[in-house]
Design a protein around this motif. Structure first.
Motif, PDB file in Angstrom:
ATOM      1  N   LEU A 137       0.240   6.762   5.084  1.00  0.00           N
ATOM      2  CA  LEU A 137      -0.148   7.929   4.297  1.00  0.00           C
ATOM      3  C   LEU A 137      -1.652   8.165   4.347  1.00  0.00           C
ATOM      4  CD1 LEU A 137       2.121   7.256   1.177  1.00  0.00           C
ATOM      5  CD2 LEU A 137       2.648   8.599   3.227  1.00  0.00           C
ATOM      6  N   HIS A 138      -2.421   7.132   4.701  1.00  0.00           N
ATOM      7  CA  HIS A 138      -3.879   7.250   4.829  1.00  0.00           C
ATOM      8  C   HIS A 138      -4.303   6.637   6.168  1.00  0.00           C
ATOM      9  CE1 HIS A 138      -3.783   8.134   0.539  1.00  0.00           C
ATOM     10  NE2 HIS A 138      -3.110   7.005   0.355  1.00  0.00           N
ATOM     11  N   ARG A 139      -5.312   7.206   6.778  1.00  0.00           N
ATOM     12  CA  ARG A 139      -5.740   6.724   8.085  1.00  0.00           C
ATOM     13  C   ARG A 139      -6.169   5.261   8.033  1.00  0.00           C
ATOM     14  NH1 ARG A 139      -9.817  10.350  11.572  1.00  0.00           N
ATOM     15  NH2 ARG A 139      -7.929  11.621  11.573  1.00  0.00           N
ATOM     16  N   TRP A 140      -6.805   4.849   6.926  1.00  0.00           N
ATOM     17  CA  TRP A 140      -7.278   3.476   6.842  1.00  0.00           C
ATOM     18  C   TRP A 140      -6.133   2.468   6.792  1.00  0.00           C
ATOM     19  CZ3 TRP A 140      -5.661   0.812   2.557  1.00  0.00           C
ATOM     20  CH2 TRP A 140      -5.296   1.559   1.431  1.00  0.00           C
ATOM     21  N   GLN A 141      -4.916   2.930   6.390  1.00  0.00           N
ATOM     22  CA  GLN A 141      -3.753   2.054   6.421  1.00  0.00           C
ATOM     23  C   GLN A 141      -3.469   1.574   7.841  1.00  0.00           C
ATOM     24  OE1 GLN A 141      -1.122   4.742   3.738  1.00  0.00           O
ATOM     25  NE2 GLN A 141      -0.005   2.831   3.967  1.00  0.00           N
ATOM     26  N   GLY A 142      -3.526   2.517   8.775  1.00  0.00           N
ATOM     27  CA  GLY A 142      -3.294   2.183  10.179  1.00  0.00           C
ATOM     28  C   GLY A 142      -4.339   1.218  10.698  1.00  0.00           C
ATOM     29  N   ILE A 186       0.842  -1.204   0.000  1.00  0.00           N
ATOM     30  CA  ILE A 186       0.000   0.000   0.000  1.00  0.00           C
ATOM     31  C   ILE A 186       0.872   1.247   0.000  1.00  0.00           C
ATOM     32  CG2 ILE A 186      -1.754   1.290   1.288  1.00  0.00           C
ATOM     33  CD1 ILE A 186      -2.667  -1.454   2.424  1.00  0.00           C
ATOM     34  N   PHE A 187       1.958   1.224   0.786  1.00  0.00           N
ATOM     35  CA  PHE A 187       2.855   2.387   0.858  1.00  0.00           C
ATOM     36  C   PHE A 187       3.524   2.646  -0.490  1.00  0.00           C
ATOM     37  CE2 PHE A 187       7.222   3.916   1.443  1.00  0.00           C
ATOM     38  CZ  PHE A 187       6.958   5.174   1.969  1.00  0.00           C
ATOM     39  N   PHE A 188       4.056   1.581  -1.122  1.00  0.00           N
ATOM     40  CA  PHE A 188       4.734   1.742  -2.418  1.00  0.00           C
ATOM     41  C   PHE A 188       3.784   2.270  -3.492  1.00  0.00           C
ATOM     42  CE2 PHE A 188       7.772  -1.824  -1.016  1.00  0.00           C
ATOM     43  CZ  PHE A 188       8.691  -0.901  -0.563  1.00  0.00           C
ATOM     44  N   ALA A 189       2.517   1.871  -3.412  1.00  0.00           N
ATOM     45  CA  ALA A 189       1.530   2.321  -4.395  1.00  0.00           C
ATOM     46  C   ALA A 189       1.145   3.780  -4.186  1.00  0.00           C
ATOM     47  CB  ALA A 189       0.284   1.440  -4.315  1.00  0.00           C
ATOM     48  N   SER A 190       1.324   4.292  -2.968  1.00  0.00           N
ATOM     49  CA  SER A 190       0.868   5.646  -2.636  1.00  0.00           C
ATOM     50  C   SER A 190       1.992   6.675  -2.573  1.00  0.00           C
ATOM     51  CB  SER A 190       0.134   5.635  -1.285  1.00  0.00           C
ATOM     52  OG  SER A 190      -0.908   4.681  -1.274  1.00  0.00           O
ATOM     53  N   ALA A 191       3.220   6.253  -2.198  1.00  0.00           N
ATOM     54  CA  ALA A 191       4.313   7.200  -1.972  1.00  0.00           C
ATOM     55  C   ALA A 191       4.936   7.660  -3.284  1.00  0.00           C
ATOM     56  CB  ALA A 191       5.387   6.557  -1.094  1.00  0.00           C
TER      57      ALA A 191
END
Length: 306
Positions: free
Chosen positions: A177-182, A154-159
């Motif tokens: 990077l997004h609250r739903w990630q946490g 998810i991080f690699f797709a967003s950063a």
């Protein structure tokens, strides 16, 4: 006068925090030395590296050593607000995230080994062979890597590409990077530990039944196994509470910075250091065969010095 008093209290707080940092370093170095001594003991007898419970014990020791080392470095860097390149932080996070799960999953495997040894003794040699042990270690590391893979995908797709060269204080929060990630990461972690808790409770109940029905030496051995499973459950509980620490720390940070530092230090000692420091006590000192081998190794070392 008020300014001087404020400055003095700030310096006093800084000295107290430096004392805590020093105490933590002493604890970490002490247990790293103990773990390394236990790992050395593991390789002194063939029975240790051909028996499942000792091999799994060695896996927890190596995992704990690596995790304690990385966690301590990050704790010091975060305390003094030191920055590093995002790619380096990413590498440290991948390794620490992997080995954060290896220890509790290995504890669960050790609990299942005790369950098989006590409740299914006739199948123990078959189910806990060296080949099965190797497969178990591979499964443990595969399962440990899944939460990290999901989180980083998810991080690699967003950063953005430029973010990898930025200097940041290395914390897990910089990858969210997004609250739903946490929320997703927390849900995966809670699911893992729920399954592990269910497994340990199942083994505990089954072993308790066997312990009540056993007699003589069998009863003594069974109750010893039951106490070991109970200690594994306590370790797992501390590891589970560790997942809630970031939420508590985030809430405290909104109130007071000094309180936040104190709470983070307490959480680090209680829920990160303590569970990893219990392994030597549970198996290394309570297991008679391993303790005698450890004692012999230590005495030989002392004799050579003299």
């Amino acid at each position: 006068m008020a300014a001087q008093s404020s400055e003095y209290s700030g310096e006093t707080a800084a000295y107290k925090m430096n004392d805590k940092i020093l105490l933590i370093q002493v604890i970490v170095v002490l247990f790293l030395c103990i773990n390394l001594l236990l790992i050395t003991t593991f390789f002194t007898k063939e029975v240790f590296y051909t028996t499942m419970r000792y091999v799994l014990f060695a896996v927890t020791l190596m995992s704990d050593c690596l995790f304690l080392f990385l966690a301590d470095i990050l704790f010091i860097l975060n305390f003094y607000r030191c920055t590093m390149k995002m790619w380096l932080c990413l590498a440290i996070y991948i390794i620490s995230s992997l080995y954060m799960f290896v220890t509790p999953l290995t504890l669960t495997a050790m609990t299942l080994e005790r369950y098989v040894a006590i409740c299914l003794p006739l199948r123990h040699a078959e189910l806990c062979s060296p080949r099965s042990t190797l497969h178990g270690i591979l499964i443990i590391h595969s399962l440990s890597s899944l939460p990290c893979i999901v989180f980083l995908s998810i991080f690699f797709a967003s950063a953005s590409y430029s973010s990898y060269t930025q200097g940041r204080v290395c914390t897990v929060e910089i990858f969210i990077l997004h609250r739903w990630q946490g929320h997703l990461s927390s849900a995966i972690n809670q699911f893992y530990f729920l399954i592990m808790c269910i497994t340990i409770v199942f083994a505990y109940v089954k072993i308790t039944r066997v312990a009540k029905a056993a007699s003589g030496e069998d009863k003594k051995s069974t109750w010893r196994g039951l106490r070991t499973v109970g200690l594994h459950a306590f370790q797992l509980l501390l590891c589970l509470i560790q997942l809630w620490c970031p939420f508590i720390e985030a809430a405290v940070l909104q109130i007071n910075l000094i309180s936040f530092i104190n709470v983070r230090t307490f959480n680090y000692i209680t829920f990160i250091l303590a569970p990893r420091c219990l392994s030597p006590l549970i198996y290394g000192l309570r297991d008679e065969m391993f303790f005698h081998a450890l004692k012999r190794l230590a005495l030989c070392g002392l004799r050579k010095k003299h």
